[in-house]
Design a protein around this motif. Structure first.
Motif, short mmCIF file in Angstrom:
data_model
loop_
_atom_site.label_atom_id
_atom_site.label_comp_id
_atom_site.label_asym_id
_atom_site.label_seq_id
_atom_site.Cartn_x
_atom_site.Cartn_y
_atom_site.Cartn_z
N LYS A 1 8.48 17.38 -9.23
CA LYS A 1 8.48 16.29 -10.20
C LYS A 1 7.18 15.48 -10.19
O LYS A 1 6.97 14.66 -11.08
CB LYS A 1 9.66 15.34 -9.98
N PHE A 2 6.32 15.64 -9.21
CA PHE A 2 5.08 14.87 -9.11
C PHE A 2 3.91 15.83 -8.89
O PHE A 2 4.07 16.92 -8.32
CB PHE A 2 5.14 13.86 -7.96
N LEU A 3 2.72 15.36 -9.32
CA LEU A 3 1.47 16.08 -9.12
C LEU A 3 0.39 15.09 -8.70
O LEU A 3 0.47 13.89 -9.03
CB LEU A 3 1.03 16.80 -10.41
N PRO A 4 -0.62 15.55 -7.96
CA PRO A 4 -1.73 14.65 -7.65
C PRO A 4 -2.44 14.19 -8.92
O PRO A 4 -2.52 14.91 -9.91
CB PRO A 4 -2.66 15.50 -6.76
N CYS A 5 -2.94 12.99 -8.87
CA CYS A 5 -3.59 12.41 -10.04
C CYS A 5 -4.82 13.23 -10.42
O CYS A 5 -5.60 13.67 -9.56
CB CYS A 5 -3.98 10.96 -9.76
N PHE A 6 -4.98 13.44 -11.71
CA PHE A 6 -6.12 14.22 -12.19
C PHE A 6 -7.41 13.40 -12.22
O PHE A 6 -8.50 13.98 -12.28
CB PHE A 6 -5.82 14.78 -13.58
N GLN A 7 -7.32 12.09 -12.18
CA GLN A 7 -8.50 11.24 -12.25
C GLN A 7 -9.08 10.96 -10.87
O GLN A 7 -10.28 11.05 -10.65
CB GLN A 7 -8.14 9.92 -12.95
N CYS A 8 -8.21 10.61 -9.93
CA CYS A 8 -8.68 10.24 -8.58
C CYS A 8 -8.37 11.30 -7.54
O CYS A 8 -8.61 11.08 -6.34
CB CYS A 8 -8.08 8.91 -8.16
N ASN A 9 -7.74 12.42 -7.98
CA ASN A 9 -7.40 13.51 -7.04
C ASN A 9 -6.45 13.06 -5.93
O ASN A 9 -6.50 13.56 -4.80
CB ASN A 9 -8.66 14.12 -6.43
N GLY A 10 -5.61 12.09 -6.24
CA GLY A 10 -4.60 11.65 -5.28
C GLY A 10 -5.04 10.55 -4.35
O GLY A 10 -4.26 10.13 -3.50
N SER A 11 -6.26 10.04 -4.50
CA SER A 11 -6.73 8.97 -3.61
C SER A 11 -6.32 7.59 -4.11
O SER A 11 -6.41 6.61 -3.37
CB SER A 11 -8.25 9.02 -3.47
N VAL B 1 -15.28 -0.38 -6.03
CA VAL B 1 -14.09 0.47 -5.81
C VAL B 1 -12.88 -0.25 -6.41
O VAL B 1 -12.56 -1.38 -6.01
CB VAL B 1 -13.87 0.76 -4.33
N VAL B 2 -12.23 0.43 -7.33
CA VAL B 2 -11.04 -0.14 -7.97
C VAL B 2 -9.87 0.85 -7.84
O VAL B 2 -10.07 2.04 -7.53
CB VAL B 2 -11.31 -0.44 -9.46
N ARG B 3 -8.68 0.35 -8.10
CA ARG B 3 -7.48 1.19 -8.03
C ARG B 3 -7.37 2.02 -9.31
O ARG B 3 -7.64 1.54 -10.41
CB ARG B 3 -6.23 0.33 -7.87
N CYS B 4 -6.93 3.27 -9.13
CA CYS B 4 -6.81 4.17 -10.26
C CYS B 4 -5.67 3.71 -11.16
O CYS B 4 -4.53 3.55 -10.69
CB CYS B 4 -6.58 5.61 -9.80
N PRO B 5 -5.89 3.50 -12.42
CA PRO B 5 -4.81 3.05 -13.31
C PRO B 5 -3.88 4.17 -13.77
O PRO B 5 -2.87 3.89 -14.42
CB PRO B 5 -5.59 2.46 -14.49
N ASN C 1 0.93 6.10 -4.44
CA ASN C 1 0.75 7.29 -3.61
C ASN C 1 -0.23 8.29 -4.21
O ASN C 1 -0.41 9.39 -3.66
CB ASN C 1 2.09 7.99 -3.40
N GLY C 2 -0.88 7.94 -5.29
CA GLY C 2 -1.85 8.84 -5.92
C GLY C 2 -1.20 9.97 -6.66
O GLY C 2 -1.81 11.04 -6.83
N LEU C 3 0.03 9.77 -7.16
CA LEU C 3 0.79 10.84 -7.83
C LEU C 3 1.09 10.43 -9.26
O LEU C 3 1.24 9.24 -9.59
CB LEU C 3 2.09 11.12 -7.07
#
Length: 312
Positions: free
Chosen positions: A259-269, A294-298, A303-305
């Motif tokens: 049901k979840f995948l690593p983020c495509f923008q930040c690669n899960g970071s 350094v900002v948080r991925c929107p 969890n970077g997912l």
């Protein structure tokens, strides 16, 4: 046993008391072996059975007399009795008979089921078709976001509390056995799902927000105890009727049912580095510079997912 006239007869014996004619007949000498074979007593006189008790023996009538099938039948009356109805009605008035006229016949018409129900219906009877309720009508109307025509299940994949983890697995297995598509929302993998469940269960106590929680077509079915009780009663199939079915043995090609995948923008970071250009004016001259922030991925959660775009 010996016969008097036989060769074994002893003529020296004295038979004077029998007379001279006794020697001309065969006289049998009885022994102990013949007592059981001869009947010395005269036969008893024949006895007649007692007469059968009938009512005719007490109350003699003509019907009680015995009749045989071959007895002569009584002759039938040759002249039948004639009854003149006009003579019987001669002294009666026409006004004495108050006959109501017959109602005119109703026109023939074909009744449809709807008209037949209206004619035979009782006005005091409540129409049951109005009271027919669906299997989901008895549950409270609480609709999660996007769950109007879905099955939404809030679960947790953390094994910190064993009882909660096993309850989530039991409810998930009960629902998946019926072959319907499940929109599972793991509160331990996304903080947004946890806050969403808290908002739905607001005012129901602290334990109400503990997973698992099942929602079907905008109706709150309940937790593990309520769902498993419905499964034992065999009513879960009726509640889930009409939901989209899942193809047997199919697995999501994108996430593998995670049901979840690593983020495509930040690669899960869950972090992104931005370059900020700065311009400083010193004594009429412009001096350029650059700095990184350094900002948080929107796009992802804490969890970077991100949710799988194929099965979510």
């Amino acid at each position: 046993m010996g016969c008097v006239s036989s060769n074994l007869f002893n003529h020296d014996d004295d038979f004077s008391q029998l007379g001279s004619s006794a020697l001309s007949h065969h006289i049998v000498s009885l022994t102990s072996s013949t007592y059981g074979l001869l009947t010395l007593d005269p036969p008893p006189p024949p006895t007649t059975p007692p007469s059968r008790f009938t009512l005719g023996s007490i109350f003699p009538t003509s019907l009680s007399e015995p009749r045989s099938l071959w007895s002569d039948p009584k002759p039938l009356r040759s002249d039948p009795e004639v009854i003149n109805s006009w003579e019987l009605m001669a002294g009666l008035d026409a006004d004495s008979f108050r006959f109501s006229p017959l109602p005119p016949p109703k026109p023939f018409s074909i009744r449809t089921p709807k008209t037949a129900d209206k004619e035979n219906s009782n006005p005091n009877r409540v129409n049951r078709s109005v009271l027919v309720r669906g299997p989901l009508d008895r549950f409270e109307s609480i609709c999660p976001p996007g769950g109007e025509n879905k099955l939404v299940l809030y679960t947790t994949s953390l094994r910190g509390v064993r009882k909660t983890f096993e309850a989530c697995n039991a409810v998930r297995a009960a629902v998946e056995n019926l072959g319907v598509m499940v929109c599972e929302r793991d509160v331990s993998m996304d903080r947004g799902f946890r806050e969403e469940l808290n908002d739905l269960m607001e005012g129901k106590g602290r334990d109400a927000a503990v997973p698992p929680r099942l929602f079907v077509k905008g109706r709150y079915v309940g937790g593990s105890e309520e769902v498993l009780k419905i499964v034992e009663e065999g009513l879960l199939g009726e509640i889930l009727e009409g939901l989209p079915k899942k193809r047997a043995g199919s697995v999501c090609e994108g996430c593998g049912e995670a049901k979840f995948l690593p983020c495509f923008q930040c690669n899960g970071s869950s972090k992104m580095v931005l370059v900020v250009k700065e311009e400083v004016v010193v004594v009429g001259q412009r001096q350029g510079g650059a700095s990184t922030v350094v900002v948080r991925c929107p796009e992802c959660n804490e969890n970077g997912l991100v949710l799988c775009p194929i099965c979510s």
